[in-house]
Design a protein around this motif. Sequence first.
Motif, PDB file in Angstrom:
ATOM      1  N   THR A  63       0.797  -1.050  -0.374  1.00 43.17           N
ATOM      2  CA  THR A  63      -0.141  -0.247  -0.157  1.00 43.17           C
ATOM      3  C   THR A  63       0.726   1.039   0.188  1.00 43.17           C
ATOM      4  O   THR A  63       0.778   1.986  -0.507  1.00 43.17           O
ATOM      5  CB  THR A  63      -0.990   0.051   1.259  1.00 43.17           C
ATOM      6  OG1 THR A  63      -1.469  -0.960   1.170  1.00 43.17           O
ATOM      7  CG2 THR A  63      -1.600   1.226   1.429  1.00 43.17           C
ATOM      8  N   MET A  64       2.036   1.397   0.297  1.00 42.87           N
ATOM      9  CA  MET A  64       2.941   2.391   0.905  1.00 42.87           C
ATOM     10  C   MET A  64       3.493   2.671  -0.448  1.00 42.87           C
ATOM     11  O   MET A  64       3.442   3.630  -0.810  1.00 42.87           O
ATOM     12  CB  MET A  64       4.029   1.957   1.844  1.00 42.87           C
ATOM     13  CG  MET A  64       4.735   3.408   2.448  1.00 42.87           C
ATOM     14  SD  MET A  64       4.117   5.072   2.689  1.00 42.87           S
ATOM     15  CE  MET A  64       3.861   4.903   4.198  1.00 42.87           C
ATOM     16  N   GLY A  69       5.012   4.781  -4.515  1.00 43.77           N
ATOM     17  CA  GLY A  69       5.926   5.163  -5.909  1.00 43.77           C
ATOM     18  C   GLY A  69       6.933   4.412  -5.002  1.00 43.77           C
ATOM     19  O   GLY A  69       7.516   4.517  -3.740  1.00 43.77           O
ATOM     20  N   VAL A  70       8.506   4.165  -5.528  1.00 46.89           N
ATOM     21  CA  VAL A  70       9.434   2.977  -5.501  1.00 46.89           C
ATOM     22  C   VAL A  70      10.222   4.392  -4.679  1.00 46.89           C
ATOM     23  O   VAL A  70      11.550   3.620  -3.800  1.00 46.89           O
ATOM     24  CB  VAL A  70      10.298   2.564  -6.683  1.00 46.89           C
ATOM     25  CG1 VAL A  70       9.687   1.856  -7.203  1.00 46.89           C
ATOM     26  CG2 VAL A  70      10.597   3.480  -7.635  1.00 46.89           C
ATOM     27  N   GLY A  71      10.537   5.612  -4.359  1.00 43.74           N
ATOM     28  CA  GLY A  71      10.863   6.234  -3.757  1.00 43.74           C
ATOM     29  C   GLY A  71      10.520   5.681  -1.793  1.00 43.74           C
ATOM     30  O   GLY A  71      11.522   6.259  -1.525  1.00 43.74           O
ATOM     31  N   LEU A 137       5.631  -5.013  -9.015  1.00 38.82           N
ATOM     32  CA  LEU A 137       5.955  -3.925  -8.034  1.00 38.82           C
ATOM     33  C   LEU A 137       6.400  -3.639  -8.032  1.00 38.82           C
ATOM     34  O   LEU A 137       6.400  -2.226  -7.395  1.00 38.82           O
ATOM     35  CB  LEU A 137       5.183  -4.545  -6.812  1.00 38.82           C
ATOM     36  CG  LEU A 137       4.057  -5.284  -6.210  1.00 38.82           C
ATOM     37  CD1 LEU A 137       3.535  -5.754  -5.210  1.00 38.82           C
ATOM     38  CD2 LEU A 137       3.156  -4.146  -6.374  1.00 38.82           C
ATOM     39  N   HIS A 138       7.539  -3.668  -8.078  1.00 42.23           N
ATOM     40  CA  HIS A 138       9.298  -2.759  -8.645  1.00 42.23           C
ATOM     41  C   HIS A 138       9.257  -1.930  -9.488  1.00 42.23           C
ATOM     42  O   HIS A 138       9.707  -0.719  -9.340  1.00 42.23           O
ATOM     43  CB  HIS A 138      10.069  -3.346  -8.827  1.00 42.23           C
ATOM     44  CG  HIS A 138      10.598  -3.649 -10.492  1.00 42.23           C
ATOM     45  ND1 HIS A 138       9.971  -4.069 -11.035  1.00 42.23           N
ATOM     46  CD2 HIS A 138      11.712  -2.911 -10.866  1.00 42.23           C
ATOM     47  CE1 HIS A 138      10.164  -4.083 -12.529  1.00 42.23           C
ATOM     48  NE2 HIS A 138      11.941  -3.649 -12.237  1.00 42.23           N
ATOM     49  N   THR A 139       7.971  -1.718 -10.221  1.00 43.37           N
ATOM     50  CA  THR A 139       7.764  -0.038 -11.570  1.00 43.37           C
ATOM     51  C   THR A 139       7.166   0.799 -10.008  1.00 43.37           C
ATOM     52  O   THR A 139       7.627   1.961 -10.226  1.00 43.37           O
ATOM     53  CB  THR A 139       6.750  -0.435 -12.335  1.00 43.37           C
ATOM     54  OG1 THR A 139       5.742  -1.162 -12.038  1.00 43.37           O
ATOM     55  CG2 THR A 139       7.873  -1.615 -13.216  1.00 43.37           C
ATOM     56  N   GLY A 140       6.218   0.482  -9.182  1.00 41.43           N
ATOM     57  CA  GLY A 140       5.495   1.722  -8.257  1.00 41.43           C
ATOM     58  C   GLY A 140       4.488   1.610  -8.980  1.00 41.43           C
ATOM     59  O   GLY A 140       3.374   2.537  -8.738  1.00 41.43           O
ATOM     60  N   ARG A 141       3.867   1.046 -10.130  1.00 37.92           N
ATOM     61  CA  ARG A 141       2.433   2.103 -11.269  1.00 37.92           C
ATOM     62  C   ARG A 141       2.331   0.553 -11.892  1.00 37.92           C
ATOM     63  O   ARG A 141       2.227   0.566 -13.108  1.00 37.92           O
ATOM     64  CB  ARG A 141       2.893   2.656 -12.057  1.00 37.92           C
ATOM     65  CG  ARG A 141       2.985   4.028 -10.679  1.00 37.92           C
ATOM     66  CD  ARG A 141       1.817   4.516 -10.349  1.00 37.92           C
ATOM     67  NE  ARG A 141       2.148   5.932  -9.133  1.00 37.92           N
ATOM     68  CZ  ARG A 141       2.609   6.209  -7.989  1.00 37.92           C
ATOM     69  NH1 ARG A 141       3.137   4.501  -7.806  1.00 37.92           N
ATOM     70  NH2 ARG A 141       2.869   6.992  -7.610  1.00 37.92           N
TER      71      ARG A 141
END
Length: 462
Positions: A63-64, A69-71, A137-141
């Motif tokens: 969720t976070m 995002g991946v930041g 998920l590593h793309t963040g989107r």
Amino acid sequence: MEAKSSSEPVLKDVIPVLGPGHNFGTITEKISSIVLTRYTPISLFVGLGVAFIIVNILMASVTMLLARGVGVWGLNAPVGWGFAIINFVWWIGIGHAGTLISAILLLMGQKWRTSINRFAEAMTLFAVACAGMFPLLHTGRPWFAAYWLFPIPNTMALWPQFRSPLMWDVFAVSTYGSVSLLFWYVGLIPDLATMRDRAKNKVVKVIFGMMCMGWRGSARHWIRYETIYNLLAGLATPLVVSVHTIVSFDFAVSVIPGWHATIFPPYFVAGAVYSGFAMVLTLMLPVRALFRLQDFVTMRHVENMAKVMLATGLIVFYGYNMEAFMAWYSGNKYESFMMYNRMTGPYAWAYWALIFCNGVVPQILWIKKVRQNIIVLWVISLIVNVGMWLERFVIVVTSLHRDFLPSSWGIYWPTIWDWGMYIGTMGFFLMLMILFVRFLPMIPMFEIKTLLPESKVHHHEE
């Protein structure tokens, strides 16, 4: 966990793959009762509760990630690949043992596979499910990324880069997951019919009846079953080699020191089998003790798995030594510095820990008494699991954090959200394993019965 049960057979030159005193009825009763009984061991409830809590950590971490995002991860320049690729490779490696045990050992006619193959196949499926989360998920989107991973026609004429092994990974892993799922399910069908016939609860009977797809055990059914099962075994066998070979290409086709090596494909495949068997032992030994399955998972199974671990561990250790040798022998200053940095740099602790876990500790498996000691073997399997994760950490992080330009060097440390997602997948994996053990026959009953002398067909000549 028990050190050694008094019910275990006396160790002789050849240890049987099935305990003495069993017939068709006792085999069916023992294995099916684990599923059909109303009683559930307290330890399974505790395990499921712990797994559920950890899965919530995974949900919070995802969720976070999706919100910010991946930041939220510890990625930076130059370490653009971190926990996501480390954990992806680790989980895919674990998923190798199931298909190896089921398909390759089946084609080789190894009878000792029969008690552990279904458990290992289930482990494969759940490990691949955990691995599959990370590329997405590593793309963040992921709602954008999932679309571009597949060759779907689009108005902007944008297509995936088919020359990239990252693209091949999508097809290799998805094919491997699909074939493994089909192979596992086909192998379950005769036992699902047995569960249907033995179930007393109508709802349970209907569920198993639907799952076994009308299996009646006729000669025609068995002929079709044997045909499709052997075909799937033949199809799955090359996948065992191809999947982790392609995963190794993600690194080997680049020019980064420490990645650009021809030894990666065999070294990755051996490492995958090594970690897969270690995970089978980590999970199977407690389950064996909990459900008193010593007659079905005998010391012969345990010792053979230890031998496979020893053999593949030696290949992996050879790979480590070859990396060091080639760094010196090649005369390439970047490769030499890479190895010097691994041994003495900021992550030297990880390098020497992996050498200890994967290279030094497994050497005690040469001793027969160690291979037959359940507790020691279980501890070794845990150490190997840790070591194989450290191997991926060393390959990814130490090669990236100091590349060609000293001005671009950096340090990578994972954040709490990196750890949350990694540990969360362990909870997800554990939860699926517990549900599998409780609700499906974890040991193939019909295959175990083929080990009995009365199952042999005798031809009488007149």
